[in-house]
Design a protein around this motif. Structure first.
Motif, short mmCIF file in Angstrom:
data_model
loop_
_atom_site.label_atom_id
_atom_site.label_comp_id
_atom_site.label_asym_id
_atom_site.label_seq_id
_atom_site.Cartn_x
_atom_site.Cartn_y
_atom_site.Cartn_z
N ALA A 71 55.99 48.92 30.94
CA ALA A 71 56.06 49.84 32.08
C ALA A 71 55.01 50.93 31.98
N ASN A 72 54.69 51.34 30.77
CA ASN A 72 53.68 52.38 30.57
C ASN A 72 52.27 51.82 30.32
N LYS A 73 52.10 50.50 30.55
CA LYS A 73 50.79 49.82 30.52
C LYS A 73 50.09 49.91 29.17
N VAL A 74 50.85 49.89 28.07
CA VAL A 74 50.24 49.93 26.75
C VAL A 74 49.43 48.67 26.46
N PRO A 75 49.97 47.45 26.69
CA PRO A 75 49.15 46.23 26.45
C PRO A 75 47.88 46.20 27.30
N ARG A 76 47.98 46.66 28.53
CA ARG A 76 46.81 46.66 29.41
C ARG A 76 45.72 47.59 28.88
N ASN A 77 46.11 48.75 28.38
CA ASN A 77 45.11 49.68 27.84
C ASN A 77 44.50 49.16 26.55
N ILE A 78 45.32 48.52 25.71
CA ILE A 78 44.80 47.98 24.45
C ILE A 78 43.82 46.85 24.72
N ALA A 79 44.05 46.09 25.80
CA ALA A 79 43.17 44.95 26.12
C ALA A 79 41.73 45.37 26.39
N HIS A 80 41.52 46.64 26.77
CA HIS A 80 40.15 47.11 27.06
C HIS A 80 39.34 47.37 25.80
N ILE A 81 39.97 47.36 24.62
CA ILE A 81 39.25 47.69 23.38
C ILE A 81 38.20 46.62 23.05
N ILE A 82 38.61 45.35 23.09
CA ILE A 82 37.69 44.26 22.69
C ILE A 82 36.45 44.21 23.57
N PRO A 83 36.56 44.24 24.92
CA PRO A 83 35.33 44.25 25.75
C PRO A 83 34.44 45.46 25.46
N LEU A 84 35.05 46.61 25.15
CA LEU A 84 34.25 47.80 24.87
C LEU A 84 33.49 47.64 23.55
N ILE A 85 34.12 47.04 22.56
CA ILE A 85 33.44 46.78 21.28
C ILE A 85 32.29 45.79 21.48
N ILE A 86 32.54 44.76 22.28
CA ILE A 86 31.48 43.77 22.56
C ILE A 86 30.32 44.42 23.29
N ALA A 87 30.64 45.34 24.22
CA ALA A 87 29.58 46.04 24.95
C ALA A 87 28.71 46.85 24.00
N LEU A 88 29.32 47.47 22.99
CA LEU A 88 28.53 48.21 22.00
C LEU A 88 27.63 47.27 21.20
N LEU A 125 52.95 57.49 23.62
CA LEU A 125 53.81 58.67 23.57
C LEU A 125 54.79 58.69 24.75
N HIS A 126 54.31 58.31 25.93
CA HIS A 126 55.22 58.25 27.09
C HIS A 126 56.27 57.16 26.90
N THR A 127 55.89 56.09 26.22
CA THR A 127 56.87 55.04 25.92
C THR A 127 57.94 55.57 24.96
N LEU A 128 57.51 56.29 23.93
CA LEU A 128 58.47 56.88 23.00
C LEU A 128 59.37 57.89 23.70
N GLU A 129 58.78 58.66 24.62
CA GLU A 129 59.56 59.63 25.39
C GLU A 129 60.65 58.94 26.20
N ASP A 130 60.28 57.88 26.91
CA ASP A 130 61.26 57.14 27.72
C ASP A 130 62.32 56.47 26.85
N TYR A 131 61.89 55.97 25.68
CA TYR A 131 62.84 55.30 24.78
C TYR A 131 63.83 56.30 24.19
N PHE A 132 63.33 57.46 23.75
CA PHE A 132 64.22 58.47 23.17
C PHE A 132 65.26 58.94 24.18
N LYS A 133 64.88 58.97 25.46
CA LYS A 133 65.81 59.42 26.49
C LYS A 133 66.92 58.41 26.74
#
Length: 415
Positions: A71-88, A125-133
């Protein structure tokens, strides 16, 4: 390998008759365009694969934590790491003949990498916040405040890192030099620092929780706490308006928290009636016999009548005047009527403090106060119970030859 790829396109443009400079420029633009397309396609593929895997894993687990990660798009954000490393890694190939252009592109990608890292941290952090609640023991705690503090430190660290990348200065040297401006930082983040300290004290001392009903007259707040964060406490008033209170005001000013009432066995009813002093009198035997018809106090009157007769007889009291000896008064019997009625009322908690008492006489009459606790603490029901009680008591006043004080009566009496 890098030089072989670059030379392939360079030789290709030379074969078409381009000059050496124009061939190098076309070579760079071609490689840059291909790299952008490849990275974009790769980013889309990795994002879809990682999301599909995350969705499948989430369906087979009972914990809500992985659902919140999605829900907080953590996998989607992590997926951008590999293309960024390849770009470098592709930069030396694209700008093989233009090393002076490679440096700003590399710094830009490094700053994007820092921003992406912060974005991932924010999502986690937002995921942890929602989970703690979702946890009962943490649901009413000011989790928002701590999450905001972590994010502030993260963004400050990210800002330092980005400036260090562009300025080619070590981040530690940059932080050391930045310490000279600490006074300005403290001034800018004064409310944030005060709010952070206040939120910790509020949490440790358990002064207020999410869901508490509080009354804060200074800020015009009277309702339920719906949010506690680093800078503010939001209160939804009973008229559905929202009042925002600085968090540090919760420890610097006085407010009323109704949690003790909601957690107790009853809600207090404390209200009085003003009895006209001139209506108070001793009860004659005829008055007592008439009042015995009131079932609530019939046994009490019989018992008290016999007891008073024995005492007066033993003392040989002259009863030609009611003031002699021991006698009952209409206000005293009315107090007993109220007390007994409250004890028998199903909506009143008789295990808590319960009494009908007489307060200090005033210019407006004698206050006769009812003090008890309603079993039902819900606002509407509580008001109904209190109104129902006073409807009955106000209507009962004339039966005891008493009168309620009213200003118009006082004026007409004076005239």
């Amino acid at each position: 390998m890098e030089e072989q790829i670059a030379c392939f396109f360079y030789d290709y443009y030379i074969s078409f008759g381009f000059t050496e400079f124009s061939a190098k420029g076309l070579n760079m633009l071609t490689l840059l365009l291909i790299s952008i397309i490849v990275i974009f396609i790769l980013d889309r593929i990795i994002t879809k694969i990682l999301r599909a895997i995350s969705v499948r894993v989430a369906k087979h687990t009972k914990s809500p934590f992985d659902d919140l990660l999605l829900a907080n798009k953590v996998p989607r954000n992590i997926a951008h790491i590999i293309p960024l490393i390849i770009a470098l890694q592709l930069l030396p190939i694209v700008f093989v003949h233009f090393e002076y252009i490679e440096s700003p592109f590399r710094k830009t990608l490094q700053v994007l990498f820092i921003i992406l890292t912060l974005w991932i941290v924010r999502s986690v952090l937002h995921t942890l916040e929602d989970y703690f609640k979702t946890l009962p023991r943490l649901r009413d705690k000011p989790i928002d405040s701590y999450i905001q503090v972590f994010m502030i430190f993260a963004w400050v660290a990210g800002m330092f890192a980005a400036v260090a990348v562009f300025s080619n200065v070590s981040i530690w040297k940059f932080v050391t030099g930045f310490g000279a401006a600490s006074a300005i930082i403290l001034l800018i983040f004064k409310d944030t620092i005060l709010g952070f300290v206040a939120s910790i004290q509020v949490s440790i001392n358990d002064m207020v929780r999410i869901g508490d009903w509080i009354t804060f007259e200074k800020y015009g707040a009277d309702g339920d706490v719906i949010e506690i964060n680093l800078a503010t406490v939001k209160v939804q008033n009973f008229d559905n308006t929202i009042t925002t209170i600085p968090t540090y005001a919760m420890i610097s000013d006085s407010f009323k928290n109704w949690r003790g009432m909601t957690n107790s066995d009853g809600r207090r009813i404390k209200r009085h009636m003003l009895i006209k002093q001139s209506s108070i009198k001793y009860l004659t035997p005829e008055d007592v016999e008439r009042l015995k018809e009131i079932e609530v106090i019939s046994d009490y009157l019989t018992t008290m009548q016999n007891k008073i007769k024995k005492q007066n007889s033993a003392l040989k009291v002259n009863k030609s005047l009611l003031i002699n000896g021991k006698n009952m008064t209409n206000i005293g019997v009315f107090r007993k009527f109220i007390q007994t009625y409250l004890e028998q009322h199903s909506a009143i908690n008789d295990s808590m403090l319960l009494m009908a008492r007489q307060l200090q006489p005033t210019a407006h009459g004698i206050p006769l106060e009812i003090y008890c606790f309603s079993r039902d603490k819900r606002w509407e029901n509580y008001e109904y119970v209190m109104s129902d009680l006073f409807d009955h008591f106000l209507a009962a006043v004339p039966y005891f030859d008493l009168e309620l004080f009213e200003l118009q009566n006082a004026i007409s009496h004076t005239d």
